[in-house]
Design a protein around this motif. Structure first.
Motif, short mmCIF file in Angstrom:
data_model
loop_
_atom_site.label_atom_id
_atom_site.label_comp_id
_atom_site.label_asym_id
_atom_site.label_seq_id
_atom_site.Cartn_x
_atom_site.Cartn_y
_atom_site.Cartn_z
N ILE A 25 0.82 -1.22 0.00
CA ILE A 25 0.00 0.00 0.00
C ILE A 25 0.85 1.26 0.00
N VAL A 26 1.89 1.28 0.84
CA VAL A 26 2.70 2.49 1.00
C VAL A 26 3.76 2.59 -0.10
N THR A 27 4.40 3.75 -0.18
CA THR A 27 5.46 3.95 -1.17
C THR A 27 6.84 4.03 -0.53
N SER A 28 6.90 4.24 0.78
CA SER A 28 8.18 4.25 1.50
C SER A 28 8.03 3.52 2.83
N ALA A 29 9.10 2.85 3.26
CA ALA A 29 9.09 2.11 4.53
C ALA A 29 10.23 2.58 5.41
N ASN A 30 9.90 2.87 6.67
CA ASN A 30 10.90 3.21 7.67
C ASN A 30 11.09 1.97 8.54
N ILE A 31 12.24 1.33 8.42
CA ILE A 31 12.44 0.02 9.03
C ILE A 31 13.28 0.12 10.30
N LEU A 214 3.43 11.52 4.03
CA LEU A 214 2.41 11.26 5.04
C LEU A 214 2.71 9.93 5.73
N CYS A 215 2.61 9.90 7.05
CA CYS A 215 2.92 8.70 7.80
C CYS A 215 1.66 7.96 8.22
N ILE A 216 1.61 6.68 7.90
CA ILE A 216 0.57 5.78 8.39
C ILE A 216 1.20 4.91 9.48
N HIS A 217 0.65 4.94 10.67
CA HIS A 217 1.21 4.13 11.75
C HIS A 217 0.88 2.66 11.51
N GLY A 218 1.91 1.83 11.51
CA GLY A 218 1.73 0.42 11.17
C GLY A 218 1.37 -0.47 12.34
N ASP A 219 1.36 0.07 13.57
CA ASP A 219 1.13 -0.78 14.73
C ASP A 219 -0.30 -0.72 15.25
N GLY A 220 -1.17 0.02 14.57
CA GLY A 220 -2.55 0.11 15.00
C GLY A 220 -3.37 -1.10 14.55
N ALA A 221 -4.47 -1.36 15.26
CA ALA A 221 -5.31 -2.51 14.94
C ALA A 221 -5.93 -2.39 13.55
N HIS A 222 -6.13 -1.16 13.09
CA HIS A 222 -6.77 -0.94 11.79
C HIS A 222 -5.80 -0.33 10.78
N ALA A 223 -4.52 -0.61 10.94
CA ALA A 223 -3.50 0.03 10.10
C ALA A 223 -3.71 -0.25 8.62
N VAL A 224 -3.95 -1.50 8.25
CA VAL A 224 -4.13 -1.84 6.84
C VAL A 224 -5.39 -1.16 6.29
N GLU A 225 -6.45 -1.17 7.06
CA GLU A 225 -7.70 -0.53 6.63
C GLU A 225 -7.49 0.96 6.42
N PHE A 226 -6.85 1.62 7.39
CA PHE A 226 -6.61 3.06 7.28
C PHE A 226 -5.68 3.37 6.11
N ALA A 227 -4.62 2.60 5.96
CA ALA A 227 -3.66 2.85 4.88
C ALA A 227 -4.32 2.70 3.52
N THR A 228 -5.13 1.67 3.36
CA THR A 228 -5.84 1.45 2.09
C THR A 228 -6.78 2.61 1.80
N VAL A 230 -6.66 5.71 2.97
CA VAL A 230 -5.91 6.95 2.70
C VAL A 230 -5.36 6.94 1.28
N ARG A 231 -4.79 5.82 0.88
CA ARG A 231 -4.25 5.71 -0.48
C ARG A 231 -5.35 5.97 -1.53
N GLU A 232 -6.48 5.31 -1.36
CA GLU A 232 -7.57 5.46 -2.32
C GLU A 232 -8.12 6.88 -2.33
N SER A 233 -8.21 7.49 -1.16
CA SER A 233 -8.72 8.86 -1.07
C SER A 233 -7.80 9.86 -1.75
N LEU A 234 -6.50 9.69 -1.56
CA LEU A 234 -5.53 10.60 -2.20
C LEU A 234 -5.59 10.47 -3.72
N LEU A 235 -5.63 9.24 -4.19
CA LEU A 235 -5.69 9.04 -5.64
C LEU A 235 -6.98 9.61 -6.21
N THR A 236 -8.09 9.40 -5.52
CA THR A 236 -9.37 9.94 -5.98
C THR A 236 -9.35 11.46 -6.01
N ALA A 237 -8.62 12.07 -5.07
CA ALA A 237 -8.51 13.54 -5.02
C ALA A 237 -7.51 14.09 -6.03
#
Length: 251
Positions: A25-31, A214-228, A230-237
């Motif tokens: 989903i994301v374009t950059s990863a902070n490892i 933009l940072c999506i926190h990966g440790d939240g219970a709904h991280a994948v849902e939120f990231a998906t 956000v990605r779709e909303s940005l592209l739609t905008a």
């Protein structure tokens, strides 16, 4: 606009987040580099996934505070901070090189990130560590922070970061987590904030600060849902998504 996520934060028998799904989903990863979270096996696996998916890779150094997840402030000298950051960049870079990838950026974690947003001496220590490793690495810091200022003054590329799940003050600073409404809870609110940050920046009026990532926190219970979402909303905008690179930054 770049969409980043803090990943590789599992270690030993401790499992945190769905890194493989988020890397689609994301374009950059902070490892994470093994001091506040992560371990050699997790670092190698996360780097391997990122390289295979074409995601830009960054080192995510933190304080040596595994028990506190790097979220507790530490009183370290500038020399110590510089050495610990350099140590962590080098560790992750080894895995990136082994997988045929390229290290693109460095984003401090937790308390180190928050302190460096205001503490100029600390910010300089981080920047010096990055510069000693490579003057081409991008320093990622809070939009409007002294960390971003110090990186640019040192001649390093810097990316100003925004948080879709956090509320902001009019001057572009993050609202304290101790205040009501500081953390946005719904998908709709997070997506609206992401679009606002991407198109208008953080803050209001003359105090508005442009945002590069933009940072999506990966440790939240709904991280994948939120990231998906956000990605779709940005592209739609109409916001194009791209990985961090020096050429993509607003100087």
């Amino acid at each position: 606009m770049d969409l980043n996520c803090d990943l590789g934060e599992s270690f030993g028998n401790y499992r945190l987040g769905n890194d493989e799904a988020l890397l689609s989903i994301v374009t950059s990863a902070n490892i994470a580099c093994g001091l506040h979270a992560g371990d050699p096996l997790v670092m190698g696996r996360t780097v391997r996934w990122a390289v295979s998916k074409g995601v830009a890779i960054g080192a995510h150094p933190g304080y040596p505070d595994l028990q506190g997840f790097g979220r507790r402030e530490m009183n370290m000298s500038a020399e110590e901070v510089e050495a610990f950051v350099l140590y962590q960049i080098g560790a992750l870079a080894g895995f990136v090189r082994a997988e045929g990838g390229e290290l693109v950026h460095v984003k401090p974690h937790g308390a180190l990130y928050n302190q460096a947003a205001k503490d100029r001496a600390l910010a300089r220590a981080i920047v010096q560590a990055v510069k000693r490793f490579s003057p081409h690495l991008i320093v990622v810091g809070l939009a409007g922070s002294v960390l971003v200022e110090e990186a640019r003054e040192a001649g390093l590329p810097a990316a100003a970061e925004g948080f879709p799940d956090r509320a902001y003050n009019p001057d572009g600073t993050l609202k304290s987590r101790r205040e009501p409404g500081a953390v946005l809870q719904t998908v709709e609110a997070v997506c609206q904030q992401a679009i606002r940050l991407a198109t208008q920046g953080a803050g209001e009026g003359t105090q508005r600060v442009p945002v590069d990532t933009l940072c999506i926190h990966g440790d939240g219970a709904h991280a994948v849902e939120f990231a998906t979402a956000v990605r779709e909303s940005l592209l739609t905008a109409g916001v194009a998504l791209r990985s961090l690179s020096p050429e993509s930054l607003r100087l």
